[in-house]
Write an enzyme that holds these catalytic residues in place. Structure first.
Site, mmCIF file in Angstrom:
data_model
loop_
_atom_site.group_PDB
_atom_site.id
_atom_site.type_symbol
_atom_site.label_atom_id
_atom_site.label_comp_id
_atom_site.label_asym_id
_atom_site.label_seq_id
_atom_site.Cartn_x
_atom_site.Cartn_y
_atom_site.Cartn_z
ATOM 1 N N ASN A 204 0.845 -1.202 0.000
ATOM 2 C CA ASN A 204 0.000 0.000 0.000
ATOM 3 C C ASN A 204 0.876 1.246 0.000
ATOM 4 O O ASN A 204 2.098 1.153 0.017
ATOM 5 C CB ASN A 204 -0.960 -0.037 1.199
ATOM 6 C CG ASN A 204 -0.206 -0.109 2.506
ATOM 7 O OD1 ASN A 204 0.522 0.809 2.860
ATOM 8 N ND2 ASN A 204 -0.356 -1.218 3.209
ATOM 9 N N LYS A 283 8.078 -17.452 -10.654
ATOM 10 C CA LYS A 283 7.313 -16.294 -11.130
ATOM 11 C C LYS A 283 6.017 -16.772 -11.813
ATOM 12 O O LYS A 283 6.076 -17.665 -12.675
ATOM 13 C CB LYS A 283 8.185 -15.506 -12.116
ATOM 14 C CG LYS A 283 7.592 -14.186 -12.505
ATOM 15 C CD LYS A 283 8.511 -13.425 -13.424
ATOM 16 C CE LYS A 283 7.751 -12.268 -14.047
ATOM 17 N NZ LYS A 283 8.434 -11.722 -15.203
#
Ligand code: C5P
Length: 391
Positions: A204, A283
């Protein structure tokens, strides 16, 4: 913080003298008026003209050029800093020797003195110097530094002058009432990161600035401070124990480890509410669309509330809109003693800004503050904590 304060800065002969230019500028930026006194050796390292420009005031180097200034300057000063403090000035001060403008003015001053020693490690470790310094400390003289590191002479050792940030922190400390000096304060700051795979994470916009301001404020008020920080790009506050974490569960563990031995906990961190159910070891490959399965993170404040020995707890409540009702509800549901509410829709305040606009809620009432710097918000929060802890 230093508005209206009058500070004398004494400079002695050390290669670190140039750093005092920055110190004088910082003191002036904080509102102090600064008078500079330089010894003859100091003037070999840095010119009086440079110091005059930095301080915007008279430079007092010669007793006889400014008769009686050695009495009038100290009478009006709130603080006397010697930066750098050579072995010579320490020895003279401890023996009440007054043979030039600086040593004479220092002897005529009865207020708070901060020494920032700087010298070769052999001189600093000499028992004669240490005895003199210990004697000055026993009389209430404050010292900051020196630090260990590479010295101007090319040797490694203890003797480097404290940096400007550290000297400023000790200035704030001596100018601030020590109303948190018996408190152990635990603060969390910044965002957390919840990893999806080796390169991606959910996080955030929290910059950590509010939490770091709280840590600095608690420290200058005399508290023993631990700062549990998520990943941010801020310098560690001077004299604060740092615990660096990444995920909400690491923060949870770190808080629970320290909470029982803390007297005040301020949960300022923007803890991620959710984490991916699974962290991929490779990934994740690109597909047309994907669904992330998230699980709820443990609520740290609520976990602290269940502890047998629980600190005074302050939570933060960042809401979209003027939802003070939600903030008050949070105070109840998380069993916090205080909640600091801010509206994230307000412009130029809160996330990543240097300013904040908050309402402080507690069990006795609430106080809405105008937009102010995060340092000032931090001071308001601890003012209220001190008030409530007295009741
Ligand atoms: O419920 P909300 O996330 O808005 O609550 C914010 C307050 O709760 C903050 O003080 C935050 O640090 C704390 N918090 C927590 N544990 C979480 C999420 C938030 O202690 N998992």
């Amino acid at each position: 913080m230093l508005q209206g304060k009058s500070i004398i800065v004494g400079i002695t002969g050390s290669v670190a003298a140039y750093k005092t230019l920055d110190l004088v500028k910082r003191l002036r930026n904080e509102g102090a008026s600064v008078s500079v006194i330089m010894t003859a050796s100091a003037q070999r390292f840095i010119t009086p003209l440079s110091m005059q420009i930095a301080s915007q005031g008279t430079i007092y180097n010669d007793m006889f050029e400014h008769p009686l200034s050695h009495v009038s300057l100290p009478a009006a000063a709130d603080l006397f800093i010697i930066s750098p403090a050579s072995a010579n000035i320490i020895g003279k001060y401890a023996n009440a020797i007054a043979d030039d403008m600086l040593s004479t003015t220092l002897l005529a001053y009865s207020g708070t003195v901060i020494l920032a020693p700087a010298m070769n490690w052999r001189m600093y470790e000499n028992p004669i110097l240490r005895k003199q310094l210990d004697y000055l400390i026993s009389l209430g003289i404050k010292t900051v530094g020196p630090e260990k590191g590479s010295l101007a002479c090319g040797e490694e050792g203890i003797g480097r002058m404290a940096d400007t940030g550290a000297i400023m922190e000790s200035v704030y400390t001596v100018m601030t009432p020590q109303d948190l000096n018996s408190e152990r304060v635990l603060i969390t700051a910044g965002p957390t990161r919840e990893h999806l795979d080796p390169v991606r994470f959910i996080s955030n916009r929290s910059s950590g600035k509010m939490g770091y301001a709280l840590a600095r404020n608690a420290k200058v008020r005399g508290a023993d401070v631990t700062l549990i920080s998520g990943p941010v790009s801020l310098d560690a506050p001077y004299g604060v124990e740092m615990v660096r974490v990444e995920t909400a569960s690491e923060m949870h563990e770190a808080v629970l480890e320290k909470a029982s031995t803390s007297s005040i906990l301020v949960m300022c961190a923007a803890v991620s509410d959710f984490a991916p159910e699974k962290v991929e070891t490779h990934k994740i490959e690109k597909t047309e669309s994907m669904t992330l399965n998230l699980r709820k993170n443990p609520d740290i404040l609520s976990a602290v509330a269940k502890l047998q020995k629980k600190p005074f707890t302050v939570g933060f409540s960042a809401e979209s809109g003027n939802r003070i009702d939600r903030a008050r509800q949070k105070m109840e549901s998380k069993h916090a003693d205080m909640i600091v509410f801010n509206d994230i829709l307000k412009k130029d305040a809160g996330f990543d800004s240097d300013a904040n606009e908050v309402t402080i809620l507690d069990r006795k009432g609430e106080k809405t503050l105008p937009r102010m710097s995060k340092d000032d918000v931090a001071a308001e929060i601890f003012d209220r904590v001190v008030e409530l802890k007295k009741i």
